[in-house]
Design a protein around this motif. Structure first.
Motif, PDB file in Angstrom:
ATOM      1  N   PRO A  40       0.823  -1.214   0.000  1.00 28.89           N
ATOM      2  CA  PRO A  40       0.000   0.000   0.000  1.00 28.89           C
ATOM      3  C   PRO A  40       0.859   1.267   0.000  1.00 28.89           C
ATOM      4  CG  PRO A  40      -0.124  -1.098   2.139  1.00 28.89           C
ATOM      5  CD  PRO A  40       0.705  -1.970   1.240  1.00 28.89           C
ATOM      6  N   ASP A  69      -4.340  -7.815  10.298  1.00 29.33           N
ATOM      7  CA  ASP A  69      -4.897  -6.639   9.631  1.00 29.33           C
ATOM      8  C   ASP A  69      -3.944  -5.994   8.617  1.00 29.33           C
ATOM      9  OD1 ASP A  69      -3.055  -5.753  11.495  1.00 29.33           O
ATOM     10  OD2 ASP A  69      -4.278  -4.077  12.189  1.00 29.33           O
ATOM     11  N   LYS A 101      -2.534  -4.715   5.222  1.00 29.02           N
ATOM     12  CA  LYS A 101      -3.230  -4.225   4.027  1.00 29.02           C
ATOM     13  C   LYS A 101      -2.590  -4.756   2.750  1.00 29.02           C
ATOM     14  CE  LYS A 101      -4.382   0.048   6.402  1.00 29.02           C
ATOM     15  NZ  LYS A 101      -4.113   1.480   6.445  1.00 29.02           N
ATOM     16  N   TYR A 102      -1.821  -5.803   2.864  1.00 31.45           N
ATOM     17  CA  TYR A 102      -1.147  -6.407   1.726  1.00 31.45           C
ATOM     18  C   TYR A 102      -0.976  -7.888   2.004  1.00 31.45           C
ATOM     19  CZ  TYR A 102       2.815  -5.859   4.874  1.00 31.45           C
ATOM     20  OH  TYR A 102       3.651  -5.910   5.961  1.00 31.45           O
TER      21      TYR A 102
END
Length: 128
Positions: free
Chosen positions: A33, A121, A123-124
């Protein structure tokens, strides 16, 4: 985290541009991200940075530390993308760039008060 070493006179003027190029490669190849950037620049005095014969003072070393899980093909694609983009956008020839990917199992990473294998959690994806 990424650590970039080079001779101070050559590295300092291009830090921001090099960071943008490296992060762009991490995004396009690994799906990182935009807000996932951890670059550490180590500009060195020329007398403290010896490099191989056939290289120039632009010689730059990039060490990429990441959690284990990327396929060898993905890692190779990242290295090749770095060579291509650093040459075309920063002007450093591939002969003057050294890239090393260092992987550690997720349990060996610690961030935000947890270990990498506990993180749910991100994001990738690590497995690409």
């Amino acid at each position: 985290m990424i650590v970039i070493y080079g001779i101070k006179e050559h590295l300092n003027p291009i830090k921001a541009q090099l960071s943008e190029v490296i992060h762009g490669c991490m995004q396009s190849v690994l799906g990182m991200p935009e807000d996932k950037r951890a670059h550490r620049f180590i500009p060195m005095e020329s007398e403290d940075f010896y490099y191989p014969v056939g290289r120039t003072p632009a010689y730059t070393v990039i060490e990429i530390n990441m959690m284990q899980g990327r396929a060898p093909e993905t890692q190779k694609a990242l290295i090749k993308e770095l060579f291509n983009k650093i040459e075309s956008e920063v002007g450093i020839s591939p002969v003057d760039v050294e890239v090393t990917i260092k992987e550690q199992p997720p349990h060996c990473w610690g961030f935000r008060g947890i270990t990498g294998d506990e993180a749910r959690d991100l994001k990738y994806s690590v497995n690409v």
